[in-house]
Motif scaffolding. Structure first.
Motif, PDB file in Angstrom:
ATOM      1  N   GLU A   1      -1.309   3.247  -2.293  1.00  0.00           N
ATOM      2  CA  GLU A   1      -2.051   4.393  -1.751  1.00  0.00           C
ATOM      3  C   GLU A   1      -1.188   5.610  -1.459  1.00  0.00           C
ATOM      4  O   GLU A   1      -1.709   6.725  -1.367  1.00  0.00           O
ATOM      5  CB  GLU A   1      -2.746   3.969  -0.453  1.00  0.00           C
ATOM      6  N   ARG A   2       0.116   5.418  -1.293  1.00  0.00           N
ATOM      7  CA  ARG A   2       0.955   6.567  -0.962  1.00  0.00           C
ATOM      8  C   ARG A   2       2.411   6.287  -1.352  1.00  0.00           C
ATOM      9  O   ARG A   2       2.829   5.146  -1.500  1.00  0.00           O
ATOM     10  CB  ARG A   2       0.878   6.930   0.519  1.00  0.00           C
TER      11      ARG A   2
ATOM     12  N   ARG B   1       0.823  -1.209   0.000  1.00  0.00           N
ATOM     13  CA  ARG B   1       0.000   0.000   0.000  1.00  0.00           C
ATOM     14  C   ARG B   1       0.859   1.261   0.000  1.00  0.00           C
ATOM     15  O   ARG B   1       0.388   2.338  -0.346  1.00  0.00           O
ATOM     16  CB  ARG B   1      -0.933  -0.006   1.225  1.00  0.00           C
TER      17      ARG B   1
ATOM     18  N   LEU C   1      -1.032  10.741  -5.828  1.00  0.00           N
ATOM     19  CA  LEU C   1      -1.202  10.038  -4.560  1.00  0.00           C
ATOM     20  C   LEU C   1      -0.665  10.922  -3.449  1.00  0.00           C
ATOM     21  O   LEU C   1       0.166  11.798  -3.691  1.00  0.00           O
ATOM     22  CB  LEU C   1      -0.391   8.732  -4.544  1.00  0.00           C
TER      23      LEU C   1
END
Length: 392
Positions: free
Chosen positions: A188-189, A158, A213
């Motif tokens: 996600e990041r 993630r 992101l």
């Protein structure tokens, strides 16, 4: 008129290839211990921020290198889910693997995967290709893990942490992150961990938009620069000859295909060698090309046993003898690409002992370099199998 923050420092460096103007906004008190300046033999970019704690172009204390790994690992924000660490070839491979291992020590309950970009193919699995536009060898590759468990970890990640010695434009990071997202849309990041961040004070606020992101950066030195190109350096010839199906003897054991644990230090070898060296001997542990981290661990194990040791590596980067580069050796590469490789700031006879560490099969290039440096050869075939090769 340009306003400079009271805490900032300005430097103007006249290189043979142009004029570098550098502003340090944070980390200035330690910048001399971390950084020097050199001139690239590269018409795309005529300067080099030469790190003194990478063990690449400058002899570095293993203890100082490991301390930098800890500091950069501490910049990674708290995260949920598995973390993918990627180190950028070739200069920052050892740095990235050290940061990954430092983060694992600090977060033993969390899952993480380490990969490093490379300019060699290993096996027949799929490759992610991306560009490092300013490089002397612009084509870079990231192997998808072929081990099912490691591939599943890649797809479950993630957060991506990308590690390099320097961030100047951030374009290479953006290119690589986009390639990873195409494979794993669940990312996600992004976090960037760099020794120096020269993207400028506006960069942190622009990262989210550039990556698409949430993105952060942690660096030991922050600032910005301009470079006015001067005389073009002489052509050094090809720095990369990638052939898609060529086997260059690069190992799959140390991170190209993924690794989810810390590499074992060769402690038994270090104990034996430390007992062979006379008190006060000066020792260089020398990695080769993309093979850096395992040799650093050998250097750290020797240092822990009281040996006066520094770590360094050969490189494909052509750099002029100027500034932070006081001596240069050129020799054939041990991966068989037929390109020149280099060793900087090491002169024959400078050290009492040179331990030349490598991942490829021993061949004429390694024997010739060992002869030049009066070095011993150590073939790292796996984490727990290191063979000393007699020097003919």
């Amino acid at each position: 008129m340009t306003m400079v923050a009271p805490s900032s420092t300005l430097q103007r460096i006249e290189l043979p290839t142009g004029t570098l103007e550098l502003r340090i906004d944070s980390g200035a008190t330690g910048v001399d211990e971390l950084l020097g300046f050199a001139a690239r033999a590269n018409a795309k970019r005529g300067f080099l921020f030469l790190s003194k704690v990478l063990g690449k172009h400058w002899p570095a204390s293993p203890r100082a290198m490991l301390a930098v790994h800890e500091r950069l690992a501490a910049t990674v924000p708290p995260v949920d889910g598995p973390v993918l660490f990627i180190a950028m070839a070739e200069t920052a491979i050892g740095l990235g693997q050290g940061v990954f291992e430092a983060w694992l020590r600090a977060h033993p309950a969390q899952q993480a995967l380490f990969l490093y970009t490379t300019r060699y193919r290993v096996g027949a699995g799929p490759l992610i290709e991306f560009a490092e536009a300013h490089s002397h060898a612009p084509r870079q590759f990231l192997h998808e893990p072929t081990d099912p468990a490691l591939h599943a970890l890649f797809m479950a990640a993630r957060t991506v942490v990308m590690v390099d010695d320097e961030a100047s434009t951030g374009n290479t990071f953006v290119n690589l992150a986009a390639a990873c997202q195409r494979l794993n849309p669940g990312i996600e990041r992004v976090h960037l961990a760099t020794i120096t961040n020269f993207m400028g004070p506006a960069a942190p606020g622009e990262l989210d938009a550039r990556f698409g992101l949430p993105a952060t950066i942690g660096a030991l030195v922050d600032g910005q620069f301009t470079f006015a190109q001067g005389p073009l350096p002489p052509d050094q010839g090809a720095a990369q000859r990638f052939e898609h199906d060529a086997d260059r003897g690069a190992s799959s054991a140390f991170g190209r295909l993924g690794i989810d644990h810390a590499v074992q230090a060769p402690t038994a070898l270090a104990t034996r060698l430390a007992g062979e060296f006379a008190p006060g001997s000066r020792v260089l542990v020398l990695g080769t090309g993309e093979f850096m981290h395992a040799s650093t661990l050998l250097g750290a194990a020797l240092q822990a046993r009281g040996v006066d040791v520094v770590v360094q590596s050969t490189t494909r980067s052509p750099i002029l003898t100027w500034g932070a580069v006081g001596h240069a050796l050129s020799f054939p590469d041990n991966y068989g690409e037929g390109i020149a490789n280099y060793l900087y700031n090491v002169a024959p006879g400078q050290y009492d002992h040179v331990l030349l560490c490598f991942e490829t099969a021993p061949g004429p290039a390694l024997f010739a370099l060992a002869d030049t440096l009066r070095a011993r050869l150590f073939h790292f075939q796996s984490e727990d199998h290191v063979e000393e090769v007699p020097v003919r």
